[in-house]
Structures are given as structure tokens and as C-alpha cells.
Write an enzyme that holds these catalytic residues in place. Structure first.
Site, PDB file in Angstrom:
ATOM      1  N   GLU A 127      40.766  37.218  54.046  1.00 40.07           N
ATOM      2  CA  GLU A 127      40.623  35.784  53.774  1.00 40.07           C
ATOM      3  C   GLU A 127      41.221  35.482  52.404  1.00 40.07           C
ATOM      4  O   GLU A 127      41.325  36.377  51.570  1.00 40.07           O
ATOM      5  CB  GLU A 127      39.144  35.397  53.792  1.00 40.07           C
ATOM      6  CG  GLU A 127      38.377  35.972  52.613  1.00 40.07           C
ATOM      7  CD  GLU A 127      36.874  36.066  52.848  1.00 40.07           C
ATOM      8  OE1 GLU A 127      36.464  36.676  53.847  1.00 40.07           O
ATOM      9  OE2 GLU A 127      36.132  35.537  52.009  1.00 40.07           O
ATOM     10  N   LYS A 129      41.692  34.528  48.570  1.00 43.56           N
ATOM     11  CA  LYS A 129      40.863  34.625  47.375  1.00 43.56           C
ATOM     12  C   LYS A 129      41.043  33.311  46.619  1.00 43.56           C
ATOM     13  O   LYS A 129      42.129  33.019  46.115  1.00 43.56           O
ATOM     14  CB  LYS A 129      41.303  35.807  46.509  1.00 43.56           C
ATOM     15  CG  LYS A 129      40.452  35.990  45.279  1.00 43.56           C
ATOM     16  CD  LYS A 129      40.759  37.326  44.626  1.00 43.56           C
ATOM     17  CE  LYS A 129      39.799  37.656  43.505  1.00 43.56           C
ATOM     18  NZ  LYS A 129      39.848  36.738  42.383  1.00 43.56           N
ATOM     19  N   ASP A 131      40.880  30.542  43.810  1.00 45.97           N
ATOM     20  CA  ASP A 131      40.900  30.592  42.346  1.00 45.97           C
ATOM     21  C   ASP A 131      40.007  29.488  41.791  1.00 45.97           C
ATOM     22  O   ASP A 131      40.467  28.414  41.423  1.00 45.97           O
ATOM     23  CB  ASP A 131      42.345  30.420  41.864  1.00 45.97           C
ATOM     24  CG  ASP A 131      42.496  30.846  40.422  1.00 45.97           C
ATOM     25  OD1 ASP A 131      41.516  31.364  39.852  1.00 45.97           O
ATOM     26  OD2 ASP A 131      43.584  30.661  39.861  1.00 45.97           O
ATOM     27  N   TYR A 238      31.508  32.052  51.177  1.00 45.99           N
ATOM     28  CA  TYR A 238      32.085  33.272  51.737  1.00 45.99           C
ATOM     29  C   TYR A 238      31.192  34.503  51.583  1.00 45.99           C
ATOM     30  O   TYR A 238      31.572  35.604  51.944  1.00 45.99           O
ATOM     31  CB  TYR A 238      33.467  33.563  51.138  1.00 45.99           C
ATOM     32  CG  TYR A 238      33.485  33.591  49.617  1.00 45.99           C
ATOM     33  CD1 TYR A 238      32.807  34.571  48.910  1.00 45.99           C
ATOM     34  CD2 TYR A 238      34.184  32.631  48.892  1.00 45.99           C
ATOM     35  CE1 TYR A 238      32.817  34.595  47.527  1.00 45.99           C
ATOM     36  CE2 TYR A 238      34.202  32.643  47.509  1.00 45.99           C
ATOM     37  CZ  TYR A 238      33.515  33.625  46.831  1.00 45.99           C
ATOM     38  OH  TYR A 238      33.512  33.643  45.470  1.00 45.99           O
ATOM     39  N   LYS A 326      45.971  41.220  45.274  1.00 45.93           N
ATOM     40  CA  LYS A 326      46.463  40.106  44.464  1.00 45.93           C
ATOM     41  C   LYS A 326      47.925  39.798  44.758  1.00 45.93           C
ATOM     42  O   LYS A 326      48.703  40.694  45.088  1.00 45.93           O
ATOM     43  CB  LYS A 326      46.311  40.440  42.967  1.00 45.93           C
ATOM     44  CG  LYS A 326      44.881  40.698  42.524  1.00 45.93           C
ATOM     45  CD  LYS A 326      43.994  39.483  42.632  1.00 45.93           C
ATOM     46  CE  LYS A 326      44.010  38.626  41.400  1.00 45.93           C
ATOM     47  NZ  LYS A 326      43.375  39.162  40.230  1.00 45.93           N
ATOM     48  N   CYS A 431      49.203  51.924   7.858  1.00 44.03           N
ATOM     49  CA  CYS A 431      48.361  50.857   8.390  1.00 44.03           C
ATOM     50  C   CYS A 431      48.635  49.569   7.626  1.00 44.03           C
ATOM     51  O   CYS A 431      48.559  49.559   6.397  1.00 44.03           O
ATOM     52  CB  CYS A 431      46.888  51.260   8.240  1.00 44.03           C
ATOM     53  SG  CYS A 431      45.758  49.919   8.631  1.00 44.03           S
ATOM     54  N   CYS A 434      45.282  48.691   5.421  1.00 44.87           N
ATOM     55  CA  CYS A 434      44.764  49.463   4.285  1.00 44.87           C
ATOM     56  C   CYS A 434      45.806  50.388   3.673  1.00 44.87           C
ATOM     57  O   CYS A 434      45.543  51.037   2.658  1.00 44.87           O
ATOM     58  CB  CYS A 434      43.523  50.262   4.696  1.00 44.87           C
ATOM     59  SG  CYS A 434      43.885  51.639   5.802  1.00 44.87           S
ATOM     60  N   CYS A 449      45.532  54.464  12.479  1.00 46.18           N
ATOM     61  CA  CYS A 449      45.291  54.430  11.042  1.00 46.18           C
ATOM     62  C   CYS A 449      44.297  55.533  10.710  1.00 46.18           C
ATOM     63  O   CYS A 449      43.293  55.710  11.394  1.00 46.18           O
ATOM     64  CB  CYS A 449      44.710  53.073  10.687  1.00 46.18           C
ATOM     65  SG  CYS A 449      43.829  53.029   9.130  1.00 46.18           S
ATOM     66  N   CYS A 455      39.220  51.469   5.868  1.00 43.13           N
ATOM     67  CA  CYS A 455      40.138  50.464   6.426  1.00 43.13           C
ATOM     68  C   CYS A 455      39.383  49.189   6.782  1.00 43.13           C
ATOM     69  O   CYS A 455      38.526  49.185   7.650  1.00 43.13           O
ATOM     70  CB  CYS A 455      40.845  51.002   7.661  1.00 43.13           C
ATOM     71  SG  CYS A 455      41.929  49.758   8.411  1.00 43.13           S
TER      72      CYS A 455
HETATM   73  S1  IVH Z   1      33.695  38.185  47.809  1.00 45.40           S
HETATM   74  C1  IVH Z   1      30.609  41.192  46.237  1.00 45.40           C
HETATM   75  N1  IVH Z   1      35.476  36.477  48.680  1.00 45.40           N
HETATM   76  O1  IVH Z   1      36.682  36.581  43.203  1.00 45.40           O
HETATM   77  C2  IVH Z   1      31.884  40.463  46.240  1.00 45.40           C
HETATM   78  N2  IVH Z   1      35.142  36.629  46.338  1.00 45.40           N
HETATM   79  O2  IVH Z   1      37.337  38.838  41.547  1.00 45.40           O
HETATM   80  C3  IVH Z   1      31.687  39.012  46.359  1.00 45.40           C
HETATM   81  N3  IVH Z   1      36.475  35.076  45.019  1.00 45.40           N
HETATM   82  O3  IVH Z   1      33.589  36.773  41.605  1.00 45.40           O
HETATM   83  C4  IVH Z   1      32.941  38.284  46.251  1.00 45.40           C
HETATM   84  N4  IVH Z   1      37.494  34.113  46.718  1.00 45.40           N
HETATM   85  O4  IVH Z   1      34.373  34.470  42.420  1.00 45.40           O
HETATM   86  C5  IVH Z   1      34.876  37.006  47.600  1.00 45.40           C
HETATM   87  N5  IVH Z   1      36.983  34.968  49.583  1.00 45.40           N
HETATM   88  C6  IVH Z   1      36.378  35.489  48.526  1.00 45.40           C
HETATM   89  C7  IVH Z   1      36.679  35.057  47.212  1.00 45.40           C
HETATM   90  C8  IVH Z   1      36.031  35.663  46.135  1.00 45.40           C
HETATM   91  C9  IVH Z   1      37.358  34.138  45.396  1.00 45.40           C
HETATM   92  C10 IVH Z   1      36.138  35.364  43.620  1.00 45.40           C
HETATM   93  C11 IVH Z   1      34.665  35.473  43.334  1.00 45.40           C
HETATM   94  C12 IVH Z   1      34.491  36.817  42.669  1.00 45.40           C
HETATM   95  C13 IVH Z   1      35.869  37.110  42.214  1.00 45.40           C
HETATM   96  C14 IVH Z   1      36.099  38.584  42.056  1.00 45.40           C
END
Ligand code: IVH
Length: 717
Positions: A127, A129, A131, A238, A326, A431, A434, A449, A455
Site C-alpha cells: 500500500e 506510504k 507522507d 491503516y 522508498k 582541529c 582547539c 581531534c 577541546c
Molecule cells: S504501518 C508498526 N502503513 O510511516 C508500523 N505506516 O516510517 C505501523 N506511514 O510512523 C506503520 N503510511 O506514520 C504504515 N500505509 C502505511 C503508512 C505508514 C505512512 C508512516 C507512519 C509511520 C511511518 C514509518
């Protein structure tokens, strides 16, 4: 005030940049007079005019947005306005992977942990992620009771009143929802809403945000919920925290259920049966990224079966059953204006690139790391050429990369754009703080250093680390204040070591200068500072240990060590009495064995800890600190009521129902300690087929030995 009064449209970029710099300084000064000293020197209208001018220039020259711009200060609400909430279950973060191979490794590690054969099916969800900001919504008897931000994962801020203004978050859940459920997900702002509103904000209140995420964060931190209501915030569900009954058998089903309760769920979620399918999903989502109405920064994979998630459990910060894939980091081209050397608390000299400001993925970057001197010269960690051996010179056109929250870095240069006469960078061998020699140890990329205690840069950095958020977390002692106290001529107002922080209040009585009369302080901020200091006279042991800034002892290792020894006295005794192995074949003494027997602690970390306590001046500094601060004993982790809680267990021989890693994780979750070898301290040995010397030792010592089935029976799983 020497500002031009030209119309914004007539400003050249150069003039705009200069004016923004001047405005940032000026507005900060007025903020300080107003908040810090309660003594403003201009009228509210004049102040507003400055902010509006700043926002108008930023709107016309978005690429010049400064990191220290007054428009970027998040919310008017300083932290501390919202009450703290302890999460019933910690809010974890996710591990990151960047390539298809990493995804393959992730799946392989899950299979290995579960001892799951390759031919047996194992499904993952994939799914986007989102932001945004993670949020935990607690419902009791199907009514929303608390909404909390993630905070440090253990404790967040109570933003319930603001969350209630978000129309798409249900106040009430239907009858089939459990009595207690914490729904977790992401608060975010759509891109179109962000663009429209940001323009209006620039005109109306003189504040703009760099991206939708910052805007959402600022909106959530409003003191007045009505102000939050005016911001179009949204929420994707989620995940979940505490629940009084299981939501479903799979991740997918559980999320669908959240959808039926009225939460928005992401319609790009899919189930994948193989690495190939996962990667395919990732590509599909990546291709759609630009046309989605909200920002995403990757794809999250989660093991679908919830019983398997349970077995996989967590590492210190992240679940073993999920990872984030990512998207490639964002890049931009700019000019390297200079290279500064920063001295860290361990003396490491780090080269920092000073850049012509450039926007990378919506954020203005002015500094980037250059890692170390080899990196500048075009040599990698393994001694082999990088960038085809190209070095980096001041004046070069460079490619900057920013990935998520990581410090931006310089990836490469454009050799064709190198100005004539650009000279190779000479890394200092002294350094800059110092003047002591800075040396590179055999096999190390870092130059350090050698000034140690003399320092000032190292001392200042140690104090900065000591007070930082994840260490002692003392508010009001920023970089400027620390340097002020460090360099103060009057001993009554000096802070040269961590212990000095705690004696400052008593000492300042004998000072001729009253702190509250010092420029930049004022009565209110002095009172707040002393309150913040007093508040930290008792802290958890793991924080205290981390705050000491011992090499290799970051947060995770500090937690591991603290949870093992439980009290500072035991920790110190253990570390002081430990004798490292002296050459091959020497195992070290029992205390050393105990230290390296802690899960995750190897000899490098153990050695750093032992060496720290072997130094007289460190012992003195710690003693001085202990007069002021009491580290609270760590609570034993894991299930203290389990039949193996507090016991030391050794697994030996083959295991058939789980992998060695899973056995270890399970025992630890149940509050047991897992040791690698059998000794008088061992309480229980779980022996499988093929067990040899450890089994014999256990029998000789009269230690209880059971098999794998008996282990499951005993722990009731
Ligand atoms: S699962 C135990 N699902 O990403 C894990 N996180 O880098 C629970 N986030 O703190 C997170 N989309 O804020 C999950 N589809 C998604 C997400 C997601 C964004 C964020 C979330 C988490 C952070 C970790």
C-alpha cells in the site's frame, strides 16, 4: 533597518535573498523581545507588516525559502501546550528498503525467522506510504476518547480537540466495533488544498508552509481547535494499537473492517503472493504517484496473516513483519560555496558543504554532508574510487540528494562546469576549534581531534547531546544558550560539563550579572529553563546512559544495556569489573561475558562501555552528575507474569517449530534472558536433536533441561 521598499515584483533574486535574510533576523529578534522578555519594541501592526512582506517575497521567490524563515516556525504553540499521552502500545516506525534486492532480502528474513519453507505460501499487503503525520485514535465503548500524535513512540501529545474538527474522522463507531480499539493512521493534507490555502495564508497571516506535510503538522498544533477546523485535514486508517478483541485474521481484512466503520482507507492496497508481485505493485504505485492527490514517499509491505505478525514481533523501533520501500531520493544541482569542518562530541571532524540555496523535493537545502576527507577526494569506504575518482572542490557544480529526513548529501559534481583555478580541498590536520592535532587511526575514514577534554567544540557537543530530545530532553538549552554558558567569563554562569547544568540555579545567586538581565533571556525564559532542568533530575536509566554520549552507545544499545542491568549501580559495577579478553583464547572474565551476552551487544560496544568507566575523569563527571540526577531503575521488559520471566534460558540443538531467532525473540517477549552458553546462572536449557556439549554441561550442573514441545507447553503457546 536598511531594507529596500521596492515592490516585490521589482526585486532581483539577489535583493530578495538579502531582504529575506534580514527579515528572518529582524522578526526573530522581535519574537524574542515579545515572548522571551515580554517587552516588544514595535507595534503589532508593524510586526504583522514584516511578516506579510516576508511571506510575499517567499511567495514570489519560493526557491529562496530559508530554513530559518519566520514563516516556517511551526504553529504558535510551543511544545508543552498539549498534555502528554502514553500510548497503550508503542507507535513504531518502519525499516526502509530501497531496491528490489532489498525487498527480496526482507522477504527472505521473514521466512527465515518463521522457518517458513520457500514452497509454502506467504502473502504480503502492499500500500502507499502516506507522507503525513501518524495519529492514534482511541475509542472506548465506541466513542472517540483520545487522539495522540506519535511523539517519541512511547509518549505523544494529546490533540483530541483538534482531531475532533476533522470531518472524516468518526466520533462514534458502529456496534460491531470492540469496546476498546485504537485506530492508527496518517493525518495528511491534499496537494490541491495545500496550494490553495498556502496562497491565502501568505496574504492573510504572512505564513507559508514548505509542503503539505508541514502544513498538516502546523494545523494540528493549533491552540485553538477552531483554527484547525479551517484547515482541510484528512485521515487514512491503516493500522491499530490496543484492541480488546482481534479485528480480523489478516491485515487486509482488518483494514477493510476499519473502512466499514467509516474510516477512509487507501484504495491502492493489494495482496501480493511473491517478491515479483510486490515489486510490480511498487512500480505501479510509483507510476501513479504524480497523479495522486496526496504526497506519498514509498510503498509499505506487511505480512498479511496477523498470527504471523504476532510471531514475528518487533525489534527495538520497528516491526519485523513490515518494511517501507522508498521511492528514489530527490536530487538537484547547485553550487558548492564553501566547506566547513564541524567537530562532533567524539572529536570526529565532519566536512559540511555550504551550498547556494536550492529546493530539493520541496525543501530548501543550504547545507549537505560530505561525510569525510576520502569522500571529498573521490575514495569510498572500501578504499576504491567513487564518482570515477572525481574529487569535490569549492566552486564546483554539485548534485545534492535528499532522501526523507536524512541529512542531504553531495552525490557528484559536474566536471565540465568546474571553474578555472578551483583548487583541490585540503582537509585540515588540526582541529579548527582547539588547534590540537587531528589524526586518522589505522583503517578509519574519520579524522579525530585529539584535544579530548581541552577541546571546547567537543565539550559543547557533549552538552548538546546530553540535553537533546532523546537524551535528557531539557528544553530551553539550544545551541546558542549552550555556547553562551560555555563561554561565559563569570564562573557563576558557566556550564562546562553536564553536572554544571544542574548547579546553575544555585550558583547564579553569587553572580553580579543576573541571568534574567542578560540579553536573550528575560525573567520568563529563565524561570522556564530552571523548571525544565529541575524536571529532569530523575530520568529513566536508558536515557541517562544514552545522554552520557559514550561511543557506540546510541539509543538502542542504551536500552539493551539498561534493561539488562536495571539499575545504574549494577550497570556501573558490571562495566567496571569486566575484564576484556587479553589475546586469543581468553574469554574475558564473567562480567565481560555477561556484558557481551546481552542481546545485540558485541565486543566493540562492550569495550567502549568498559573503557568509559576505566577513565578517571569520566568517573568524576558521572559522580558529579549523580549528585544532581537520579536515574530511575529500568522496569524489566516483557511479560513479567509469564512462567519464564526473569529466567535465563539457553537454546541448544535443533529446533523444529521455530527458528533460533524466533525462539530468542519469544523468550525475550516473555521476560526471559537468552544466553549463548550454559553457566551456573542458567535456569533452563531447551535442547533439541543433536544437542552436544551445552546439554552435557547443563546435566553436570543439575540445570533443568526440556525439549521444544515442553517449552511451548510451559509458556502456554
Ligand atoms: S504501518 C508498526 N502503513 O510511516 C508500523 N505506516 O516510517 C505501523 N506511514 O510512523 C506503520 N503510511 O506514520 C504504515 N500505509 C502505511 C503508512 C505508514 C505512512 C508512516 C507512519 C509511520 C511511518 C514509518
Amino acid at each position: 533597518m536598511s531594507r529596500t521598499t521596492k515592490a516585490v515584483e521589482e526585486l532581483t533574486p539577489q535583493e530578495a535573498a538579502e531582504e529575506l535574510a534580514a527579515l528572518a533576523g529582524e522578526i526573530a529578534e522581535h519574537d524574542r523581545r515579545y515572548h522571551g522578555e515580554d517587552a516588544p519594541t514595535i507595534s503589532d501592526a508593524e510586526y504583522d507588516a514584516l511578516r506579510l512582506r516576508n511571506a510575499a517575497i517567499e511567495a514570489a521567490f519560493p526557491e529562496l525559502l530559508r530554513a530559518d524563515s519566520p514563516s516556517q516556525a511551526v504553529g504558535a504553540a510551543p511544545s508543552g501546550v498539549f498534555a502528554q499521552v502514553r500510548h497503550a502500545k508503542p507507535m513504531l516506525s518502519l525499516d526502509n528498503v530501497f531496491s528490489d534486492d532489498d525487498v527480496r532480502d526482507f522477504v527472505a528474513s521473514v521466512r527465515r525467522f518463521l522457518a517458513w519453507p520457500s514452497e509454502q505460501e506467504l502473502a504480503f499487503t502492499a500500500e502507499p506510504k502516506i507522507d503525513g503525520l501518524s495519529m492514534s485514535l482511541r475509542y472506548e465503548q465506541r466513542r472517540l476518547t483520545t487522539a495522540a500524535t506519535r511523539g517519541d513512540g512511547t509518549t505523544g501529545e494529546n490533540v483530541t480537540a483538534n482531531i475532533r474538527t476533522i470531518a472524516e474522522i468518526p466520533d462514534e463507531l458502529p456496534k460491531d466495533a470492540p469496546d476498546i480499539v485504537e485506530v492508527r493512521g496518517e493525518v495528511y493534507m491534499r496537494r490541491d488544498d495545500f496550494l490553495a490555502l498556502n496562497e491565502r495564508m501568505a496574504v492573510e497571516i504572512g505564513r507559508v508552509f514548505a509542503n503539505p506535510r508541514n502544513f498538516a503538522a502546523g494545523s494540528l498544533r493549533q491552540k485553538d481547535p477552531e483554527a484547525t477546523r479551517a484547515r482541510p485535514l484528512r485521515f487514512f486508517a491503516y493500522a491499530w494499537g490496543e484492541t480488546s478483541e482481534a479485528l480480523a485474521e489478516t491485515q487486509y481484512e482488518a483494514v477493510q473492517r476499519l473502512g466499514r466503520w467509516g474510516f477512509r482507507i487507501n484504495d491502492h492496497m493489494a495482496i501480493c503472493g511473491s517478491v515479483d508481485e510486490m515489486v510490480e505493485r511498487y512500480r505501479a504505485i510509483e507510476a501513479e504517484r504524480a497523479s495522486l492527490p496526496y504526497d506519498i514517499d514509498g510503498v509499505v509491505y506487511k505480512v498479511d496473516r496477523l498470527d504471523l505478525q504476532e510471531r514475528l514481533g518487533f525489534r527495538s523501533r520497528s516491526p519485523r513483519w513490515a518494511t517501507a520501500h522508498k521511492f528514489a531520493a530527490e536530487k538537484a544541482t547547485t553550487i558548492l560555496r564553501g566547506i566547513d569542518i564541524q567537530v562532533g562530541r567524539t572529536g570526529a571532524l565532519t566536512p559540511v558543504a555550504r551550498l547556494e540555496p536550492v529546493t530539493v523535493g520541496g525543501v530548501v537545502v543550504t547545507n549537505a554532508t560530505l561525510h569525510n576527507e576520502d569522500y571529498i577526494r573521490g575514495i569510498g569506504n572500501d578504499g576504491q574510487p567513487i564518482r570515477e575518482g572525481r574529487d569535490i572542490r569549492v566552486g564546483d557544480t554539485v548534485i545534492v540528494q535528499r532522501a526523507g529526513d536524512v541529512i542531504p548529501q553531495i552525490l557528484d559534481i559536474d566536471p565540465e562546469k568546474r571553474p578555472a583555478g578551483a583548487e583541490a580541498y585540503v582537509f585540515p590536520d588540526r582541529c579548527p576549534a582547539c588547534g590540537s592535532h587531528a589524526v586518522r587511526e589505522e583503517g578509519e575514514a574519520v579524522r579525530r581531534c585529539t584535544g579530548g577534554l581541552i577541546c571546547p567544540a567537543q565539550a559543547v557537543e557533549r552538552i548538546r547531546h546530553f540535553v537533546s530530545r532523546n537524551a535528557m530532553d531539557i528544553e530551553g538549552l539550544g545551541e546558542k544558550q549552550i555556547e553562551f554558558f560555555f563561554n561565559h567569563e563569570d564562573p557563576a554562569l558557566q556550564i562546562r560539563s553536564p553536572a554544571d547544568i544542574f548547579t546553575l540555579k544555585d550558583r547564579q545567586g553569587s553572580s553580579l550579572t543576573k541571568l534574567e538581565n542578560v540579553d536573550g533571556f528575560g525573567a520568563v525564559s529563565v524561570r522556564k529553563l530552571f523548571a525544565a532542568i529541575d524536571d529532569r533530575r530523575s530520568v529513566p536509566l536508558s536515557r541517562f546512559l544514552f545522554a552520557l554520549g559514550i561511543r557506540h552507545i546510541g539509543e538502542t544499545n542504551a536500552k539493551r544495556i539498561a534493561r539488562h542491568y536495571l539499575s545504574f549501580d549494577a550497570l556501573r559495577a558490571g562495566a567496571s569489573e569486566a575484564m576484556m579478553p587479553q589475546g586469543k583464547g581468553d574469554p574475558g572474565n564473567a562480567q565481560w561475558q555477561e556484558l557481551v551476552g546481552i542481546n545485540g551487544i558485541g565486543s566493540v560496544v562492550a569495550e567502549a562501555l568498559v573503557e568509559f568507566f576505566a577513565e578517571e575523569h569520566n568517573r568524576q563527571a558521572v559522580d558529579a552528575l549523580l549528585k544532581e540526577v537520579t536515574p530511575s531503575d529500568e522496569e524489566p521488559v516483557g511479560d513479567v507474569s509469564s512462567p519464564v520471566a526473569g529466567k535465563t534460558v539457553v537454546f541448544t540443538g535443533g529446533l523444529e517449530r521455530m527458528s533460533r531467532d524466533e525462539a530468542k525473540a519469544m523468550a525475550e517477549r516473555l521476560g526471559a534472558k537468552v544466553a549463548g552458553s550454559v553457566s551456573k546462572k542458567t535456569d533452563l536449557v531447551v535442547a533439541g536433536p543433536g544437542a552436544g556439549s551445552k546439554l552435557k554441561q547443563a546435566t553436570d550442573l543439575g540445570i533443568e533441561v526440556i525439549d521444544e514441545d515442553a517449552w511451548f507447553e510451559r509458556v502456554g503457546q
